[in-house]
Design a protein around this motif. Structure first.
Motif, mmCIF file in Angstrom:
data_model
loop_
_atom_site.group_PDB
_atom_site.id
_atom_site.type_symbol
_atom_site.label_atom_id
_atom_site.label_comp_id
_atom_site.label_asym_id
_atom_site.label_seq_id
_atom_site.Cartn_x
_atom_site.Cartn_y
_atom_site.Cartn_z
ATOM 1 N N ALA A 107 -3.062 88.343 128.405
ATOM 2 C CA ALA A 107 -2.839 89.683 128.947
ATOM 3 C C ALA A 107 -3.921 90.081 129.949
ATOM 4 O O ALA A 107 -3.861 91.160 130.519
ATOM 5 N N LEU A 108 -4.904 89.206 130.143
ATOM 6 C CA LEU A 108 -6.052 89.551 130.990
ATOM 7 C C LEU A 108 -6.249 88.580 132.151
ATOM 8 O O LEU A 108 -7.305 88.574 132.774
ATOM 9 N N THR A 109 -5.260 87.766 132.457
ATOM 10 C CA THR A 109 -5.436 86.747 133.507
ATOM 11 C C THR A 109 -5.767 87.366 134.865
ATOM 12 O O THR A 109 -6.495 86.774 135.646
ATOM 13 N N GLN A 110 -5.256 88.572 135.130
ATOM 14 C CA GLN A 110 -5.505 89.213 136.418
ATOM 15 C C GLN A 110 -6.963 89.635 136.590
ATOM 16 O O GLN A 110 -7.411 89.874 137.706
ATOM 17 N N LYS A 111 -7.733 89.687 135.519
ATOM 18 C CA LYS A 111 -9.142 90.082 135.609
ATOM 19 C C LYS A 111 -10.049 88.930 136.058
ATOM 20 O O LYS A 111 -11.188 89.146 136.411
ATOM 21 N N ASN A 112 -9.532 87.724 135.978
ATOM 22 C CA ASN A 112 -10.308 86.536 136.377
ATOM 23 C C ASN A 112 -11.633 86.415 135.634
ATOM 24 O O ASN A 112 -12.651 86.053 136.216
ATOM 25 N N TRP A 113 -11.617 86.725 134.347
ATOM 26 C CA TRP A 113 -12.798 86.545 133.512
ATOM 27 C C TRP A 113 -12.867 85.080 133.101
ATOM 28 O O TRP A 113 -11.838 84.416 132.935
#
Length: 178
Positions: A107-113
């Motif tokens: 759910a956090l792939t767009q944050k590029n962490w």
């Protein structure tokens, strides 16, 4: 489930097979409790921990089996950081936009962490992790997960005989929470 979560849409977009498992998400449950509720072995259910570099910058995500404990020194070394600390629950929720117990790298792939998955996961064909919302777990192939979230694969757990997690600044509640 009436609606698909973003994590499911992402997997479908990449043609990655998955299974969804529901449980009572009205209250917070740590990954070990979720494994027990679903009847899965604890080493097949992974938790996502939000970790902050002490020098600032983007948080890191560490994925570990529900029955394992994070070694912050090993994660810091793997991330090229001097020191890291667990994010407090309220900070993890503010940074991710997800509730603790529902935090998922999918759910956090767009944050590029940077995402780190503990090496023993590579010995499994599938793992189960949060689908991005409390009450939903998603089971998918490990190799596909690693590729999709661009995970690095260091050893992240404490070895016997090392300092306890409290000395690394990890509270039991935080270490098991996500």
């Amino acid at each position: 489930m009436a609606e698909k979560l973003n994590s499911m849409r992402l997997l479908e977009q990449h043609k990655i097979p998955y299974e969804v498992f529901e449980y009572d998400g009205s209250e917070f449950h740590d990954a070990g409790e979720v494994a027990e509720m679903l009847g899965f072995p604890p080493h097949h259910v992974y938790k996502t921990l939000v970790v902050e570099p002490d020098g600032g910058g983007k948080p890191l995500l560490a994925l570990l089996a529900s029955n394992r404990h994070l070694d912050l020194k090993r994660l810091a070394a793997a991330a090229g950081e001097k020191k890291v600390r667990m994010a407090a629950h309220k900070d993890a929720e503010a940074q991710t936009g997800l509730k603790v117990g529902g935090i998922s790298p999918l759910a956090l792939t767009q944050k590029n962490w940077k995402v780190f998955i503990d090496q023993p996961a590579t010995q499994l064909q599938h793992i189960t992790l949060s689908a991005g919302q409390r009450g939903y777990q998603i089971r998918l192939p490990v190799i596909a997960l690693i590729g999709l979230v661009k995970a690095r694969i260091p050893g992240l757990i404490r070895n016997k005989g090392t300092k306890n997690k409290a000395e690394f600044g990890v509270d039991d509640r935080e270490a098991e929470a996500i």
